[in-house]
Design a protein around this motif. Structure first.
Motif, short mmCIF file in Angstrom:
data_model
loop_
_atom_site.label_atom_id
_atom_site.label_comp_id
_atom_site.label_asym_id
_atom_site.label_seq_id
_atom_site.Cartn_x
_atom_site.Cartn_y
_atom_site.Cartn_z
N ILE A 164 36.45 40.39 39.80
CA ILE A 164 36.23 38.98 39.48
C ILE A 164 34.90 38.55 40.06
CG2 ILE A 164 37.07 36.62 39.78
CD1 ILE A 164 39.88 37.83 40.20
N CYS A 165 34.00 38.07 39.22
CA CYS A 165 32.71 37.57 39.69
C CYS A 165 32.91 36.20 40.33
CB CYS A 165 31.73 37.46 38.52
SG CYS A 165 30.08 36.91 39.03
N PRO A 166 32.38 35.98 41.54
CA PRO A 166 32.54 34.67 42.18
C PRO A 166 31.82 33.54 41.46
CG PRO A 166 31.17 36.11 43.54
CD PRO A 166 31.67 36.92 42.39
N HIS A 167 30.90 33.86 40.56
CA HIS A 167 30.16 32.82 39.84
C HIS A 167 31.04 32.07 38.86
CE1 HIS A 167 27.58 31.79 36.22
NE2 HIS A 167 27.31 30.85 37.10
N ALA A 168 31.69 32.79 37.95
CA ALA A 168 32.45 32.12 36.89
C ALA A 168 33.89 32.61 36.78
CB ALA A 168 31.74 32.31 35.55
N GLY A 169 34.31 33.48 37.70
CA GLY A 169 35.69 33.95 37.69
C GLY A 169 36.02 34.93 36.58
N ARG A 170 35.00 35.56 36.00
CA ARG A 170 35.22 36.52 34.91
C ARG A 170 35.12 37.94 35.45
NH1 ARG A 170 32.66 34.57 29.40
NH2 ARG A 170 33.62 36.54 28.93
N ARG A 171 35.65 38.89 34.67
CA ARG A 171 35.54 40.31 35.04
C ARG A 171 34.07 40.73 35.04
NH1 ARG A 171 40.50 43.69 33.43
NH2 ARG A 171 38.96 45.36 33.33
#
Length: 122
Positions: A58-65
């Motif tokens: 999970i990327c902390p920027h946008a919550g996407r994989r």
């Protein structure tokens, strides 16, 4: 450049294999599914010799994989993990974002161990 590892195991409990160490190229990435704190999660596994680090996928920027397709991760020329969506770049010793929209934030680490040639949750 991307890393692609398929056919990883899906553990349901602590100690069950996430992946065989031999399935992950040294310096490469793999994706595994595991139950963390009661939730099904995608994990990023990074092999460094006989050691493996893991983070939630999970990327902390946008919550996407971070992978651009299941189990396929982008790697910069410097060897950093790159989010396929917005280009956030993460160093691999601690998962800290060193470039991109979430600079200074970190991936959420997940404790893993290598036992008998397999990557496992402790």
């Amino acid at each position: 450049m991307h890393e692609d590892v398929r056919g990883l195991l899906n553990p349901d409990e602590s100690g069950a294999p996430l992946a065989s160490l031999s399935q992950i190229e040294d310096g490469g990435f793999a994706e595994a599914e595991a139950t963390i704190d009661g939730d099904a999660e995608s994990l990023i596994l990074h092999r460094d010799g006989d050691a493996v680090r893991a983070w939630l996928n999970i990327c902390p920027h946008a919550g996407r994989r971070l992978d651009w397709a299941p189990g396929q991760f982008l790697k910069s020329r410097e060897g950093h993990l790159v989010c396929a969506v917005h280009g956030a770049t993460f160093e691999l010793s601690g998962g800290v974002c060193v470039a991109g929209p979430c600079r200074g934030e970190s991936l959420r680490a997940v404790a893993v161990a290598v036992k008998d040639g397999n990557v496992v949750l402790p």
